[in-house]
Design a protein around this motif. Structure first.
Motif, short mmCIF file in Angstrom:
data_model
loop_
_atom_site.label_atom_id
_atom_site.label_comp_id
_atom_site.label_asym_id
_atom_site.label_seq_id
_atom_site.Cartn_x
_atom_site.Cartn_y
_atom_site.Cartn_z
N MET A 146 0.68 -1.25 0.40
CA MET A 146 0.38 0.25 -0.72
C MET A 146 1.28 1.14 0.60
O MET A 146 1.83 1.12 0.76
CB MET A 146 -0.73 0.30 1.36
CG MET A 146 -1.74 1.06 0.81
SD MET A 146 -1.64 2.61 1.55
CE MET A 146 -0.75 2.41 2.74
N TRP B 21 3.36 -2.52 2.83
CA TRP B 21 3.22 -1.04 4.26
C TRP B 21 4.18 0.36 3.75
O TRP B 21 5.45 -0.32 4.37
CB TRP B 21 2.42 -0.62 5.00
CG TRP B 21 2.34 0.35 5.59
CD1 TRP B 21 3.06 1.13 7.04
CD2 TRP B 21 0.65 0.55 6.16
NE1 TRP B 21 2.00 2.61 7.09
CE2 TRP B 21 0.84 2.07 7.32
CE3 TRP B 21 -0.62 0.57 6.20
CZ2 TRP B 21 -0.60 2.58 7.55
CZ3 TRP B 21 -1.78 0.65 6.50
CH2 TRP B 21 -1.21 2.16 7.42
N ILE C 47 -4.80 -4.04 -0.65
CA ILE C 47 -4.81 -4.34 -0.11
C ILE C 47 -5.87 -5.90 0.62
O ILE C 47 -5.62 -7.10 0.00
CB ILE C 47 -4.09 -4.62 1.37
CG1 ILE C 47 -3.09 -3.30 0.13
CG2 ILE C 47 -2.95 -5.81 1.27
CD1 ILE C 47 -1.93 -3.94 -0.55
N TYR D 152 -5.41 0.67 2.73
CA TYR D 152 -4.82 -0.81 2.58
C TYR D 152 -5.75 -1.68 2.72
O TYR D 152 -5.82 -2.52 2.15
CB TYR D 152 -4.36 -0.72 4.53
CG TYR D 152 -3.50 -2.43 4.24
CD1 TYR D 152 -2.56 -2.42 4.37
CD2 TYR D 152 -4.08 -3.36 4.88
CE1 TYR D 152 -1.70 -3.21 4.32
CE2 TYR D 152 -3.63 -3.96 5.91
CZ TYR D 152 -2.09 -4.70 4.99
OH TYR D 152 -0.91 -4.88 5.47
N ARG E 254 -4.93 3.65 6.54
CA ARG E 254 -5.91 2.24 6.91
C ARG E 254 -7.11 2.04 5.07
O ARG E 254 -6.94 0.87 5.19
CB ARG E 254 -6.58 2.67 7.91
CG ARG E 254 -5.15 2.00 8.73
CD ARG E 254 -6.28 1.88 10.76
NE ARG E 254 -6.48 2.57 11.09
CZ ARG E 254 -5.58 3.81 12.21
NH1 ARG E 254 -4.64 2.86 12.36
NH2 ARG E 254 -6.56 4.63 12.35
#
Length: 344
Positions: free
Chosen positions: A286, A313, A303, A299, A296
């Motif tokens: 991400m 990350w 992901i 993500y 987040r």
């Protein structure tokens, strides 16, 4: 849509290129979304756990975390080949410093004097080892070995290859810390078929791995790097996997790691068609910056929702980018837990 831009000056020196900062902005992922709550029986008067959420008000209920009500939790870990001897993942976690030593603005790799940068890497490794001793850290330096340009340059490909001397220098820094080296390609209007053979002499080494950046891959979407977000299709990624797998086979190497930066949903198309190979460990990372809840959200969308193999990350180190920074502890709460952490 806001995008990370890479606006880089023309190469003016005989042996090296002058590079400038990619300006960045994380695309918004939308408003708050809530997971459906289970039906309550007539005797239920209270909910035992609040529903998970996305967005700025999600807090500890964010759906990117584990056990917050997301049915996506069950997608991880996805089916994947068993790790071969010499594999780094999933037994270890890779902590990588990213950038280019020709620029103080492209990432932490070039922001500090070499000794200070390596001491910071040591400290980062120690913190992650303290927090998660079950996954001992494998340190790495992640070098932008090919930089996308807003001008065609002599090649007409809108990209600049770094000199082998520079790559060798960073490789030497990595060796001083028993670290890996990742060579990262921003191919502009070139192709992986053209550029991977150029970097092969480094990828033949057992401790050198590959990163590719869809944002600056313009062949499919057209346009100029930095003016439009590029993309890779599964077909491109599969070519990179086959290229690395063949190197592993030909030179009797341990498995390679391939990191794909994912900045937007459309940056990687047809992810279900990515074909894994036990000789190559695949990381979807991400990318992008912003407040912790916004990262987040990304993500979760790029992901968690679209599993391939391993997760990564991106963490920016400057307050103007990640403000506030996402804590290591909250990164460890994500599901899947990232096993590749890149600090820019």
């Amino acid at each position: 849509m806001p995008m990370r831009l890479s606006v880089l000056s023309a190469a003016t020196a005989l042996l090296t290129a002058t590079v400038a900062l990619p300006l960045a902005a994380q695309p918004k992922t939308g408003g708050t979304a809530r997971a459906p709550a289970a039906k309550a029986s007539p005797s239920d008067t209270t909910r035992t756990r609040p529903a998970g959420a996305l967005g700025s008000q999600s807090g500890d209920r964010h759906l990117a975390f584990r056990n917050t009500g997301s049915d996506l939790d069950s997608l991880w870990p996805p089916r994947m080949p068993a790790p071969l001897p010499g594999s780094i993942l999933p037994a270890k976690r890779i902590i990588a410093f990213y950038g280019n030593p020709l620029s103080t603005r492209m990432g932490i790799l070039g922001e500090f004097e070499t000794g200070e940068m390596l001491r910071k890497l040591d400290a980062e490794v120690a913190e992650w080892n303290r927090l998660d001793p079950a996954h001992p850290v494998q340190p790495a330096l992640h070098l932008i070995a090919m930089v996308a340009n807003p001008h065609p340059g002599p090649s007409g490909k809108y990209r600049t290859r770094m000199d082998s001397t520079l790559i060798e220098k960073v490789y030497g820094w990595a060796k001083s810390r028993n670290a890996l080296l990742f060579v990262d390609l921003q191919i502009g209007q070139s192709t992986l078929e053209e550029e991977l053979p150029w970097i092969e002499k480094f990828l033949m080494r057992p401790d050198v791995h590959l990163g590719i950046d869809p944002e600056f891959a313009m062949k499919r979407s057209g346009g100029i790097p930095g003016k439009r977000v590029g993309s890779y299709d599964a077909a491109d990624i599969n070519y990179a996997i086959r290229f690395l797998a063949n190197l592993v086979e030909k030179h009797n190497l341990p498995p390679k790691v391939l990191v794909v930066h994912r900045f937007t949903q459309k940056g990687v198309t047809n992810y279900k068609d990515i074909r894994l190979d036990p000789r190559v460990q695949f990381v979807m990372q991400m990318d992008g910056f912003g407040a912790p809840w916004l990262k987040r959200d990304s993500y979760y969308s790029y992901i968690k929702k679209e599993p391939v193999q391993f997760a990564g990350w991106k963490q920016f180190t400057k307050p103007k980018n990640d403000k506030p920074a996402t804590s290591r502890e909250s990164i460890l709460r994500l599901w899947p837990v990232p096993l590749y952490i890149q600090l820019q």
